[in-house]
Design a protein around this motif. Sequence first.
Motif, mmCIF file in Angstrom:
data_model
loop_
_atom_site.group_PDB
_atom_site.id
_atom_site.type_symbol
_atom_site.label_atom_id
_atom_site.label_comp_id
_atom_site.label_asym_id
_atom_site.label_seq_id
_atom_site.Cartn_x
_atom_site.Cartn_y
_atom_site.Cartn_z
ATOM 1 N N LYS A 51 0.865 -1.188 0.000
ATOM 2 C CA LYS A 51 0.000 0.000 0.000
ATOM 3 C C LYS A 51 0.894 1.227 0.000
ATOM 4 C CE LYS A 51 -4.448 -1.542 1.343
ATOM 5 N NZ LYS A 51 -4.152 -2.921 1.225
ATOM 6 N N SER A 52 0.587 2.150 -0.908
ATOM 7 C CA SER A 52 1.379 3.365 -1.004
ATOM 8 C C SER A 52 0.461 4.563 -0.810
ATOM 9 C CB SER A 52 2.070 3.432 -2.374
ATOM 10 O OG SER A 52 2.883 4.576 -2.466
ATOM 11 N N PRO A 53 0.361 5.093 0.401
ATOM 12 C CA PRO A 53 -0.521 6.239 0.647
ATOM 13 C C PRO A 53 -0.018 7.521 -0.019
ATOM 14 C CG PRO A 53 0.737 5.681 2.627
ATOM 15 C CD PRO A 53 1.030 4.615 1.626
ATOM 16 N N ASP A 54 1.281 7.627 -0.198
ATOM 17 C CA ASP A 54 1.878 8.751 -0.937
ATOM 18 C C ASP A 54 3.226 8.284 -1.443
ATOM 19 O OD1 ASP A 54 2.208 9.868 2.314
ATOM 20 O OD2 ASP A 54 3.977 9.358 1.117
ATOM 21 N N LYS A 55 3.881 9.094 -2.251
ATOM 22 C CA LYS A 55 5.079 8.575 -2.919
ATOM 23 C C LYS A 55 6.252 8.393 -1.975
ATOM 24 C CE LYS A 55 7.527 12.574 -4.759
ATOM 25 N NZ LYS A 55 8.088 13.164 -5.982
#
Lengths: 113, 110
Positions: free
Chosen positions: A67-71
Amino acid sequence: DTAVSQTPKYLVTQMGNDKSIKCEQNLGHDTMYWYKQDSKKFLKIMFSYNNKELIINETVPNRFSPKSPDKAHLNLHINSLELGDSAVYFCASSQKGVGNTIYFGEGSWLTVV
Amino acid sequence: RKEVEQDPGPFNVPEGATVAFNCTYSNSASQSFFWYRQDCRKEPKLLMSVYSSGNEDGRFTAQLNRASQYISLLIRDSKLSDSATYLCVVIVYNTDKLIFGTGTRLQVFP
């Protein structure tokens, strides 16, 4: 400051449990990765994200969900842990483009008992 | 056949020796090449990129042979601190995927 940091560094857990490993990079890179290094020291890519978008998924069992909530963040959640999941998991980042240096975190040592 | 192959070693050499490692890759579309170093229980770190014309960084020399699809790393005047595993890394054209070899272990003794 650590450029690529991941937590926890050591994790011992029982089969069947669900666990997460978190990763953050402060290098401003666009691309982040999860690599797995098994007992034979073979380092193999699992996932790659670019600007929160999944780019590479190397036929990893769907018990593994990145999971990538932001870069700047790429977390790895693992469901129903199995003995064979015991390994070192390395988070890494790079700036997009062929030939750019990849920077690794210190690794998370996962032992499933 | 593995995409990137290396002799696992270990290579045991005395201080001051010259040692060379080779690495072969199977995908002719491989475009970028590197050597990484990994110390025991640590993360891999970039040692040097490998350029078509060959390149040198201090005691380390890297060579690329595209026709034969192999890369080499030469270490001169080995130091105790050179003891580590050396990983050959390849990036295939138009991917961001680094493909690692299994590594060659070097042990330098006094």
